[in-house]
Design an enzyme around this catalytic site. Structure first.
Site, mmCIF file in Angstrom:
data_model
loop_
_atom_site.group_PDB
_atom_site.id
_atom_site.type_symbol
_atom_site.label_atom_id
_atom_site.label_comp_id
_atom_site.label_asym_id
_atom_site.label_seq_id
_atom_site.Cartn_x
_atom_site.Cartn_y
_atom_site.Cartn_z
ATOM 1 N N GLU A 82 0.691 -1.420 0.022
ATOM 2 C CA GLU A 82 0.001 -0.157 -0.120
ATOM 3 C C GLU A 82 0.819 1.108 -0.178
ATOM 4 O O GLU A 82 1.770 0.866 1.044
ATOM 5 C CB GLU A 82 -0.754 -0.174 1.366
ATOM 6 N N ASP A 282 4.699 -14.268 11.660
ATOM 7 C CA ASP A 282 3.307 -14.305 11.432
ATOM 8 C C ASP A 282 2.277 -13.452 11.862
ATOM 9 O O ASP A 282 2.005 -13.590 12.576
ATOM 10 C CB ASP A 282 2.816 -15.711 12.154
HETATM 11 C C1 LIG Z 1 2.382 11.358 2.416
HETATM 12 C C2 LIG Z 1 2.283 11.865 3.845
HETATM 13 C C3 LIG Z 1 3.683 11.725 4.509
HETATM 14 C C4 LIG Z 1 2.872 13.400 2.790
HETATM 15 O O1 LIG Z 1 2.641 14.439 3.789
HETATM 16 P P1 LIG Z 1 3.889 15.497 3.348
HETATM 17 O O2 LIG Z 1 2.736 17.046 4.138
HETATM 18 O O3 LIG Z 1 3.053 16.014 1.345
HETATM 19 O O4 LIG Z 1 5.066 14.862 3.113
HETATM 20 P P2 LIG Z 1 6.827 16.284 3.164
HETATM 21 O O5 LIG Z 1 6.363 16.157 1.162
HETATM 22 O O6 LIG Z 1 6.946 17.415 3.232
HETATM 23 O O7 LIG Z 1 7.222 15.332 3.295
HETATM 24 C C5 LIG Z 1 7.271 14.704 4.825
HETATM 25 C C6 LIG Z 1 8.156 14.141 5.010
HETATM 26 O O8 LIG Z 1 6.995 12.861 4.797
HETATM 27 C C7 LIG Z 1 8.178 11.416 4.462
HETATM 28 N N1 LIG Z 1 7.659 11.062 2.954
HETATM 29 C C8 LIG Z 1 7.056 11.973 2.440
HETATM 30 N N2 LIG Z 1 6.728 12.186 1.064
HETATM 31 C C9 LIG Z 1 7.608 11.048 0.849
HETATM 32 C C10 LIG Z 1 7.494 10.305 -0.343
HETATM 33 N N3 LIG Z 1 7.151 10.386 -1.323
HETATM 34 N N4 LIG Z 1 8.088 9.056 0.262
HETATM 35 C C11 LIG Z 1 9.201 8.979 1.050
HETATM 36 N N5 LIG Z 1 9.402 9.298 2.292
HETATM 37 C C12 LIG Z 1 7.844 10.333 1.973
HETATM 38 C C13 LIG Z 1 9.747 11.879 4.236
HETATM 39 O O9 LIG Z 1 10.431 11.480 5.578
HETATM 40 C C14 LIG Z 1 9.779 13.650 4.911
HETATM 41 O O10 LIG Z 1 10.779 14.024 4.873
HETATM 42 P P3 LIG Z 1 12.328 13.993 3.611
HETATM 43 O O11 LIG Z 1 12.407 13.007 3.021
HETATM 44 O O12 LIG Z 1 11.119 15.386 3.010
HETATM 45 O O13 LIG Z 1 12.846 15.196 5.147
HETATM 46 C C15 LIG Z 1 1.494 12.743 3.949
HETATM 47 O O14 LIG Z 1 0.537 13.191 3.901
HETATM 48 C C16 LIG Z 1 0.716 12.210 5.461
HETATM 49 O O15 LIG Z 1 1.161 11.354 6.414
HETATM 50 N N6 LIG Z 1 -0.325 10.757 5.083
HETATM 51 C C17 LIG Z 1 -1.244 9.571 5.827
HETATM 52 C C18 LIG Z 1 -1.193 8.947 4.540
HETATM 53 C C19 LIG Z 1 -0.946 7.128 5.486
HETATM 54 O O16 LIG Z 1 -2.162 6.742 6.682
HETATM 55 N N7 LIG Z 1 -1.383 6.620 4.861
HETATM 56 C C20 LIG Z 1 -2.196 5.519 5.172
HETATM 57 C C21 LIG Z 1 -3.515 4.544 3.989
HETATM 58 S S1 LIG Z 1 -4.009 4.980 5.043
HETATM 59 C C22 LIG Z 1 -5.226 3.882 5.192
HETATM 60 O O17 LIG Z 1 -5.552 2.146 4.873
HETATM 61 C C23 LIG Z 1 -5.535 3.900 6.342
HETATM 62 C C24 LIG Z 1 -6.291 5.167 7.670
HETATM 63 C C25 LIG Z 1 -5.925 6.581 6.807
HETATM 64 O O18 LIG Z 1 -7.439 4.504 7.145
HETATM 65 C C26 LIG Z 1 -6.634 4.947 9.207
HETATM 66 C C27 LIG Z 1 -7.659 5.391 9.777
HETATM 67 O O19 LIG Z 1 -8.112 6.167 9.405
HETATM 68 O O20 LIG Z 1 -6.763 5.566 11.035
HETATM 69 N N1 LIG Z 2 -2.414 -20.746 15.783
HETATM 70 C C1 LIG Z 2 -1.076 -19.305 15.858
HETATM 71 O O1 LIG Z 2 -0.819 -18.354 15.419
HETATM 72 C C2 LIG Z 2 -0.243 -20.756 15.085
HETATM 73 C C3 LIG Z 2 0.791 -20.150 14.579
HETATM 74 N N2 LIG Z 2 1.985 -21.849 14.337
HETATM 75 C C4 LIG Z 2 3.047 -21.216 12.987
HETATM 76 O O2 LIG Z 2 4.475 -21.633 14.520
HETATM 77 C C5 LIG Z 2 5.464 -20.923 13.846
HETATM 78 C C6 LIG Z 2 6.551 -19.914 15.495
HETATM 79 O O3 LIG Z 2 5.953 -21.256 16.324
HETATM 80 P P1 LIG Z 2 8.061 -21.568 16.872
HETATM 81 O O4 LIG Z 2 7.556 -22.376 17.805
HETATM 82 O O5 LIG Z 2 8.262 -20.098 16.950
HETATM 83 O O6 LIG Z 2 9.266 -22.313 15.994
HETATM 84 P P2 LIG Z 2 9.893 -22.757 16.343
HETATM 85 O O7 LIG Z 2 9.120 -24.983 17.020
HETATM 86 O O8 LIG Z 2 10.329 -23.479 13.997
HETATM 87 O O9 LIG Z 2 11.455 -22.493 17.072
HETATM 88 C C7 LIG Z 2 11.599 -22.714 18.353
HETATM 89 C C8 LIG Z 2 12.143 -23.508 18.394
HETATM 90 O O10 LIG Z 2 13.905 -23.197 18.141
HETATM 91 C C9 LIG Z 2 14.956 -23.344 19.024
HETATM 92 N N3 LIG Z 2 15.706 -22.652 19.308
HETATM 93 C C10 LIG Z 2 16.331 -22.273 18.894
HETATM 94 N N4 LIG Z 2 16.777 -20.214 19.364
HETATM 95 C C11 LIG Z 2 15.921 -20.377 20.634
HETATM 96 C C12 LIG Z 2 15.660 -18.943 20.622
HETATM 97 N N5 LIG Z 2 16.602 -18.346 21.062
HETATM 98 N N6 LIG Z 2 14.665 -18.708 21.390
HETATM 99 C C13 LIG Z 2 13.989 -20.148 22.015
HETATM 100 N N7 LIG Z 2 13.617 -20.805 21.285
HETATM 101 C C14 LIG Z 2 14.962 -21.547 20.338
HETATM 102 C C15 LIG Z 2 14.228 -23.900 20.058
HETATM 103 O O11 LIG Z 2 14.709 -25.530 20.567
HETATM 104 P P3 LIG Z 2 14.579 -26.534 19.845
HETATM 105 O O12 LIG Z 2 15.743 -26.723 18.677
HETATM 106 O O13 LIG Z 2 14.474 -27.900 20.358
HETATM 107 O O14 LIG Z 2 13.536 -26.971 18.876
HETATM 108 C C16 LIG Z 2 12.884 -23.631 20.254
HETATM 109 O O15 LIG Z 2 11.522 -24.327 20.375
HETATM 110 C C17 LIG Z 2 5.302 -20.045 12.943
HETATM 111 O O16 LIG Z 2 5.691 -20.292 11.848
HETATM 112 C C18 LIG Z 2 3.703 -19.859 13.309
HETATM 113 O O17 LIG Z 2 3.157 -19.332 11.891
HETATM 114 C C19 LIG Z 2 1.796 -23.394 14.292
HETATM 115 C C20 LIG Z 2 0.885 -23.385 15.137
HETATM 116 C C21 LIG Z 2 -0.311 -21.810 15.430
#
Ligand SMILES: CC(C)(COP(=O)([O-])OP(=O)([O-])OC[C@H]1O[C@@H](n2cnc3c(N)ncnc32)[C@H](O)[C@@H]1OP(=O)([O-])[O-])[C@@H](O)C(=O)NCCC(=O)NCCSC(=O)C[C@@](C)(O)CC(=O)[O-]
Ligand SMILES: NC(=O)C1=CN([C@@H]2O[C@H](COP(=O)(O)OP(=O)(O)OC[C@H]3O[C@@H](n4cnc5c(N)ncnc54)[C@H](OP(=O)(O)O)[C@@H]3O)[C@@H](O)[C@H]2O)C=CC1
Length: 427
Positions: A82, A282
């Site tokens: 998006e 996930d």
């Molecule tokens: C879009 C802006 C940022 C423009 O805002 P602007 O005032 O035109 O920005 P600007 O040109 O003055 O730039 C300011 C800074 O924004 C960034 N920036 C600005 N433009 C760019 C660009 N093209 N590429 C990369 N970075 C950009 C960048 O950091 C920039 O700093 P600078 O680089 O100049 O130092 C502003 O209008 C804004 O924040 N709008 C909100 C947008 C938004 O929320 N989008 C999400 C999608 S809508 C949605 O799905 C969610 C919603 C809205 O329904 C959630 C809700 O209802 O609560």
């Molecule tokens: N409802 C949900 O959200 C569900 C999600 N999932 C899926 O499960 C997955 C995540 O499960 P997860 O248990 O994290 O994955 P894994 O089982 O792949 O990894 C965990 C294992 O990694 C080993 N491990 C190695 N280093 C570390 C560390 N620093 N900290 C912790 N464990 C370590 C551990 O033992 P060992 O080496 O003995 O394995 C541990 O059991 C995701 O892919 C998710 O999409 C699955 C079912 C349901």
């Protein structure tokens, strides 16, 4: 520590942006190559990840700049389709860093697994039997995963929830409370839940049915706070005080009205999901936890709060479940997932969760600030216009020319893009 300020990053080409990030995050030539060409996920690897694979599906991979979290600069990789999300996050992070950036904290990495027990006529008696044998249950749960125990994790406790009168009779649900360290932990806790089931049946005389984690990860919370002065928020058209009031009115709308809260929270997840996807985590688990948490009072509400402090500054907070890992799932199998962690510079799952919620808070502010002032369409549609130009068939420089024209006309539609493209090509 990489400098996260990316002034006017938009003016660079993708290759120039990659050069900058590669240098800032000290990427190796091989790591850089993964990002500079399509196909970072080889087909053979993809085939090992899910079933019936016929190809791979790519998303744009951007980096949000300007984030400062607990005094440290953080570059934030975001994989998302998006437009305006990365821009809004970067913009709000730019404003926030003027007042010290984001402060974050989190609980330990504690997940819950549920064991459903049916067929008990004395559910409260079964509860006490389980509690009496808590240590034995923990010992069985911890007997399997030596790696996790070695890392300081493991099953810490049990909780018993009794539902005495369901349509299927009495139901006892035992929770295993598990420290999963740097894993998301679903597989880990599911294995534990399955391993304790024979003991649970013996202790209660009931039958165990479901043994599965809960996605309402309410013991694994990440939090972020930001404070912006009116001076930082003010624009050419509006005072900072007016914007503070507007954001608080917008937040209050979400706090009281679930129809608005759903959209408000979608805006928060606009920031969080791309970080979750970029790190191979996930996102369904994070989404499920977020919305269940938003409903925990029985009233679906905002995941954030916005208020004014005594000095008149805007203070935003977020607290929500953040079940993310650095190991497990696709975090180690998708080559870009590890690269994202390197760019971000996070070393623990807790840090990753904290970055994700800080981005969610920034994103929420971006949307509320736009909605409470000029409306969402100017900023969002100006960037979406590039998508529409692509749909109309524009290529190369035509994309920006047509997008700019449509944004200037406030008329971002495919038929307008087609007309502009035809006119451009006739010239
Ligand atoms: C879009 C802006 C940022 C423009 O805002 P602007 O005032 O035109 O920005 P600007 O040109 O003055 O730039 C300011 C800074 O924004 C960034 N920036 C600005 N433009 C760019 C660009 N093209 N590429 C990369 N970075 C950009 C960048 O950091 C920039 O700093 P600078 O680089 O100049 O130092 C502003 O209008 C804004 O924040 N709008 C909100 C947008 C938004 O929320 N989008 C999400 C999608 S809508 C949605 O799905 C969610 C919603 C809205 O329904 C959630 C809700 O209802 O609560
Ligand atoms: N409802 C949900 O959200 C569900 C999600 N999932 C899926 O499960 C997955 C995540 O499960 P997860 O248990 O994290 O994955 P894994 O089982 O792949 O990894 C965990 C294992 O990694 C080993 N491990 C190695 N280093 C570390 C560390 N620093 N900290 C912790 N464990 C370590 C551990 O033992 P060992 O080496 O003995 O394995 C541990 O059991 C995701 O892919 C998710 O999409 C699955 C079912 C349901």
């Amino acid at each position: 520590m990489a400098d996260s300020r990316l002034p006017n990053f938009r003016a660079l080409t993708p290759a120039q942006r990659l050069d900058h990030i590669a240098e800032a995050a000290a990427l190796t030539a091989d790591e850089k190559a993964l990002l500079s060409q399509p196909g970072a996920l080889p087909l053979a690897r993809a085939d090992g990840m899910i079933e019936n694979v016929i190809g791979t599906f790519e998303l744009p991979f951007g980096v949000a700049g300007n984030f400062q979290i607990n005094g440290q600069d953080v570059l934030v990789p975001m994989a998302v389709e998006e437009p305006s999300i990365v821009a809004a996050a970067s913009f709000m992070a730019k404003l926030a860093r003027e007042s010290g950036g984001f402060e974050t904290s989190s609980t330990g990495p504690i997940m819950r697994a549920q064991v459903q027990i049916l067929g008990v006529t004395d559910p409260y008696g079964a509860r006490l039997a389980l509690l009496k044998h808590r240590d034995e249950i923990l010992s069985v749960a911890n007997s399997r995963d030596k790696v996790l125990i070695g890392l300081g994790g493991g099953c810490r406790d049990i909780e018993i929830h009794v539902f005495p009168d369901t349509p299927r009779g009495a139901m006892v649900v035992m929770h295993l409370i598990v420290d999963v360290r740097d894993a998301m932990g679903a597989n880990t806790v599911n294995t534990m839940a399955e391993s304790v089931s024979p003991l649970v049946e013996k202790l209660t005389g009931g039958q165990v049915r479901l043994r599965i984690l809960s996605n309402l990860a309410d013991l694994r919370l990440a939090r972020a706070r930001v404070r912006l002065t009116p001076e930082v928020l003010k624009t050419r058209e509006r005072s900072g005080e007016e914007i503070v009031e507007g954001v608080i009115d917008a937040y209050t709308f979400a706090a009281v009205d679930p129809y608005r809260a759903a959209t408000h929270n979608k805006g928060i997840m606009n920031g969080i999901d791309p970080v979750i996807v970029a790190t191979g985590n996930d996102w369904r688990a994070v989404e499920a936890g977020a919305h269940a948490w938003a409903c925990r009072s029985g009233h679906y509400s905002s995941l954030t709060t916005w208020e004014k402090d005594t000095a008149g500054a805007l203070v935003g907070t977020i607290e929500m479940p953040m079940p993310v890992g650095l190991v497990g799932g696709a975090t180690k199998t998708h080559p870009l997932a590890q690269l994202s962690l390197k760019i971000m510079g996070v070393k623990t799952a807790q840090q990753l969760g904290e970055v994700a919620v800080a981005v969610g808070l920034a994103q929420n502010l971006g949307a509320l600030r736009a909605l409470a002032t000029e409306g969402i369409q100017r900023g969002h549609m100006a960037l979406h216009a590039r998508n529409i130009a692509l749909v109309a068939g524009a290529t190369g420089d035509e994309i920006d020319t047509i997008a700019k024209q449509m944004a200037a006309e406030h008329d971002v539609r495919t038929d307008r893009a087609v007309a502009l493209l035809e006119a451009l090509r006739r010239k």
